[in-house]
Design an enzyme around this catalytic site. Structure first.
Site, mmCIF file in Angstrom:
data_model
loop_
_atom_site.group_PDB
_atom_site.id
_atom_site.type_symbol
_atom_site.label_atom_id
_atom_site.label_comp_id
_atom_site.label_asym_id
_atom_site.label_seq_id
_atom_site.Cartn_x
_atom_site.Cartn_y
_atom_site.Cartn_z
ATOM 1 N N PRO A 41 0.831 -1.204 0.000
ATOM 2 C CA PRO A 41 0.000 0.000 0.000
ATOM 3 C C PRO A 41 0.865 1.254 0.000
ATOM 4 C CG PRO A 41 0.154 -0.872 2.219
ATOM 5 C CD PRO A 41 0.852 -1.869 1.315
ATOM 6 N N GLU A 42 0.283 2.348 -0.434
ATOM 7 C CA GLU A 42 0.925 3.647 -0.319
ATOM 8 C C GLU A 42 0.528 4.249 1.028
ATOM 9 O OE1 GLU A 42 2.746 4.955 -2.951
ATOM 10 O OE2 GLU A 42 2.262 3.419 -4.428
ATOM 11 N N LYS B 119 3.251 2.647 6.539
ATOM 12 C CA LYS B 119 2.352 1.679 5.921
ATOM 13 C C LYS B 119 1.746 0.715 6.937
ATOM 14 C CE LYS B 119 4.737 1.925 1.480
ATOM 15 N NZ LYS B 119 5.287 1.165 0.339
ATOM 16 N N ASN C 66 5.137 2.365 -4.791
ATOM 17 C CA ASN C 66 5.587 2.362 -6.171
ATOM 18 C C ASN C 66 4.914 3.448 -7.014
ATOM 19 O OD1 ASN C 66 7.187 1.369 -8.273
ATOM 20 N ND2 ASN C 66 5.536 0.079 -9.039
#
Length: 320
Positions: free
Chosen positions: A2-3, A51, A194
């Site tokens: 996850p971001e 995160k 990412n």
């Protein structure tokens, strides 16, 4: 993975149904916590850290509590979503006060943690990590993390430079490392995943392979990444989750890399064209091309061996 903005939005969704509520039943469906019962405790806070999601509990142990529940200072339920994890809340009482049977949107075998209050059931599905530890030890457990780009401290003009400088110091500690790899290392700076790795490097015009030592304005890059993530934690419309969009920027020669992030994410246009509206500059645009120049998007692996965030999208024309 996850971001960081996903965890902020998740905590915002769970906070109204958990904070200040007593747990009346808990069910941990992982071997190391299978006998743990935290009923009778009160949820003091729900907060993200990079995160990770932390649910801080106070009060006494419920019946059957073991080992991890002996700290008088409270307990923390610590989780990480990894690739497939999610937390969801289901009402247990309708508007008329009648009891409801929650209907999970995912198979029961995917449930790793079930937390019941008097009015809601909160379920963690396919969590990549689930721990219960004394709250006094939570900070030590996560001490390896670099500065969190979505830490509330960033809104404090006196304290934000301290976090920014610490992030810069950590990144500079590995000067030869490729920038596109360093930004994903949560030990150096935490919260970037990412998508933001790809997008912030495109906006800054930086080749992800260049070493950290060659970045012309590392503090500015941190600020740009932070602003891009922060704007996506706020819902564009009341009651709706924030749509992650990285295209809400404008040119500003006074801003880092000449890019200023707009203060809010404009809501997507409604209607048939909504799904076609660009949301990213290069991420996921292998077929469409770079949104900035229209040129081809290069897709390659760039990350730690065995990592899940290796697939890099970047534009050879825009990034040098």
């Amino acid at each position: 993975m996850p971001e960081g903005d996903s965890l902020v939005r998740l905590a915002d969704r769970l906070r109204p149904v958990l904070e200040g509520r007593d747990l009346v039943r808990t069910d941990f469906r992982v071997p190391q916590l299978a006998t743990l019962d935290l009923s009778g405790r009160t949820v003091r806070a729900v907060r993200p850290r990079a995160k990770y999601l932390l649910m801080e509990l106070c009060g006494t142990e419920g019946p059957g509590g073991t080992g991890a529940g002996t700290d008088a200072g409270g307990l923390t339920v610590l989780s990480h979503l990894k690739m497939e994890g999610r937390w969801e809340a289901y009402p247990l009482v309708d508007a008329a006060g009648q009891r409801l049977r929650p209907r999970w949107r995912h198979p029961a075998w995917q449930a790793r943690c079930v937390l019941d209050t008097h009015r809601h059931q909160v379920v963690g599905f396919q969590l990549g990590l689930l721990e219960v530890l004394p709250t006094s030890e939570a900070a030590r457990r996560l001490h390896y993390l670099g500065p969190d780009l979505l830490d509330p401290v960033w809104v404090d003009p006196d304290r934000a430079p301290v976090l920014r400088d610490e992030a810069v110091r950590r990144l500079q500690s590995e000067p030869a490392r490729p920038l596109g790899v360093a930004l994903l290392d949560q030990r150096l700076v935490s919260g970037i995943g990412n998508i933001y790795r790809c997008e912030v490097l495109l906006l800054a015009g930086l080749d992800p392979h260049r070493p950290v030592s060659s970045v012309p304005d590392l503090p500015g890059l941190i600020v740009l990444a932070r602003d891009l993530m922060a704007v996506n934690t706020v819902a564009a419309e009341p009651g709706l989750p924030a749509p992650r969009r990285t295209t809400g920027v404008t040119r500003d020669p006074e801003a880092p890399y000449g890019v200023r992030v707009l203060s809010s994410v404009p809501p997507a246009r409604r209607g048939a064209g909504r799904s076609r509206e660009p949301r990213h500059w290069v991420y996921g645009r292998r077929r469409e091309g770079c949104l900035r120049c229209g040129g081809p998007v290069t897709v390659e692996d760039l990350g730690e061996a065995g990592g899940s965030d290796r697939i890099l999208y970047w534009c050879r024309h825009c990034q040098h």
